[in-house]
Motif scaffolding. Structure first.
Motif: not given
Ligand code: NDP
Length: 487
Positions: A124-135
């Motif tokens: 559950a804790e990954f849901a709002d912590k894992e971010c998409d990446a700007l390259v």
């Protein structure tokens, strides 16, 4: 407080669980208790039509609930509520787990059920912590890698630790914004069905987690092949894993996570704490009566300590207390079925004929139920089935070695590479050996998973593809989209 229970006192969930309710059908699958062979229930089998209904319900629930696109914190909240409810209902869940499986009630209550709750919370804790990446791109552009859920994940689990495996599958898939249709083993459906009930009570929109009961060739194959299943997450034997991979390739080139079988080595050097090594080795092969994917079933001992290790293991093996899973004084559970017990006996018989010496065990217990004695064999030829095949029972082989090179060579299995153990006090040797062991996991001076769910689990070679647990499992439930914008 005693955790023992009366097996006749349980109200067993029946039917498939689809759209928040049980769906009954003609009851064609008989479920038995391996502890004493009693028939527990008959349950229905989902054919392609029922599987289609479960997948359609999951797809509609995703669209209506906005689960994939909502604020991720909203998913976290529901999943935490589910974990709380799993803990609150631990007694019922553990009994439903224990009754048709090989899981002793004590371990199911304080171990498996709690682990399932922890896994749901962890993911559950990954849901709002894992971010998409700007390259990095030129100033005239903006590039980023966006990630999105697959949609409906098809999950299939084995019978050996059903509730913990359901936690592995459900946590990352739901946290990542997917819906799940899960098929547990036809031999152990009850705890997974109750888990689906709890999910709805916890606030998960009905249909986002559906459970279909059935066998592999009917229900499992229909689930993998369904056109609206975006990803498959499978735990089971290598044989079935091959069928799942072929099926997924033929029906849409779907990504698959495969957690498969093993034949894992445990290497003991003469400088190790031999008492500790004997305890760890024996615990892993006796836990769940050896019915564990990571069971370290091949022991390699440096020649000078091989006899001491052998003696200590035999003493520990002879101390087990076999008994029904519903009695919390049981330390040694049954084999899941008579069919599986016959398979273990056949492997032992063929290996004996090939020259293996049985030091301890080697036969079923003379008692009601499917119980096989803790067994230690030595002198088994490399090509004998006890050295090559995953026994999935309380059977350990012991070989000796005289050098690090020989240990590394003997530890290597021609096909499997799930996990491995190493016992030594020499740090440099440990680091050298870690590099040489061909396995997805290496444990040093211990054997077996901890509750550190951040460590991914998964095999090399024929032991699997992809990872369960860890950040990898969350990411495996999302697919990426590369975006480039000219400004
Ligand atoms: P099986 O491979 O027989 O079955 C696993 C699941 O797959 C069951 O739900 C089964 O259905 C289903 N299944 C079987 N054939 C197919 C198919 N062709 N298509 C789709 N689904 C199918 O394994 P077991 O249940 O006997 O479990 C023991 C195995 O699981 C061992 O090899 C063990 O190592 C492995 N395992 C691996 C783990 C890991 O993390 N690497 C963890 C736990 C177990 P049904 O049985 O109802 O017919």
């Amino acid at each position: 407080m005693s955790l023992s229970f009366d097996p006749d006192s349980l109200d067993l969930p029946r039917g498939h669980f689809i759209d928040g309710a049980y769906l009954q059908g003609p009851d064609v699958i008989e479920v038995f208790a391996p502890s004493d062979g009693r028939k527990l229930a008959s349950v229905p089998l989902a054919d392609a039509r029922i599987v289609d209904r479960a997948v359609a319900s999951a797809k509609t629930a995703l669209e209506r609930s906005g689960w994939a696109g909502c604020a991720p914190r909203d998913r976290v909240r529901v999943l935490h509520a589910l974990a709380d409810l799993i803990e609150a209902e631990a007694t019922t869940l553990a009994r439903l787990e224990s009754i048709s499986s090989s899981r002793p009630i004590g371990e199911a209550t304080t171990g498996d059920v709690m682990v399932a709750a922890e896994q749901i919370r962890f993911f559950a804790e990954f849901a709002d912590k894992e971010c998409d990446a700007l390259v990095p791109t030129s100033e005239a552009q903006m590039g980023f890698i966006a990630s999105e859920p697959y949609g409906v994940v098809g999950a299939i689990t084995a019978w050996n630790v059903p509730i913990a495996l359901a936690g592995w599958k459900l946590g990352p898939a739901l946290a990542a914004g997917n819906a799940v249709v899960l098929k547990p083993s036809e031999m152990t459906p009850f705890s997974t069905l109750y888990l689906a009930e709890l999910a709805v009570r916890a606030g998960l929109p009905a249909g986002l987690f559906n459970v279909v009961i059935g066998d592999g060739v009917t229900t499992g194959e229909a689930l993998v092949a369904h056109p609206d299943i975006g990803k498959v997450s499978f735990t089971g034997s290598t044989r079935a894993g091959v069928a799942v991979m072929e099926n997924a390739a033929r029906n849409g080139i779907k990504p698959v996570t495969l957690e498969l079988g093993g034949k894992s080595p445990q290497v003991v050097f003469a400088d190790a704490d031999i008492e500790l090594a004997a305890k760890c080795i024996t615990r892993t092969i006796l836990s769940n009566a050896g019915q564990g994917c990571v069971a370290g079933s091949r022991v390699l001992a440096e020649a000078s300590v091989a006899q001491e290790l052998c003696d200590r293991i035999v003493t520990l093996m002879r101390a087990v207390r076999p008994g029904p899973t519903w009695d919390d004084s049981t330390t040694f559970p049954p084999i899941i079925s008579e069919g599986q017990l016959s398979r273990i006996s056949a492997i032992l018989d063929t290996s004996r004929e090939a020259g293996a010496q049985v030091v301890c065990g080697g036969a079923r217990f003379d008692r009601k139920g499917s119980f096989y004695q803790p067994t230690l064999v030595t002198d088994a030829p490399e090509e004998s089935p006890v050295m090559r095949e995953e026994v999935f029972g309380p059977v350990l082989s012991l070989q000796s070695f005289s050098s690090e090179d020989e240990a590394a060579t003997k530890a290597r299995h021609p096909t499997y590479g799930l996990s491995s153990g190493l016992f030594t006090r020499d740090l440099s040797r440990a680091l050298r050996m870690i590099r040489r062991l061909e396995a997805g996991t290496v444990w040093v001076n211990r054997y077996g998973r901890s509750r550190d769910h951040i460590l991914p689990t998964g095999g090399w070679k024929a032991s699997g593809l992809g990872k369960d647990l860890g950040r990898e499992a969350f990411l495996a439930n999302r697919r990426t989209k590369s975006v480039l914008i000219d400004l």
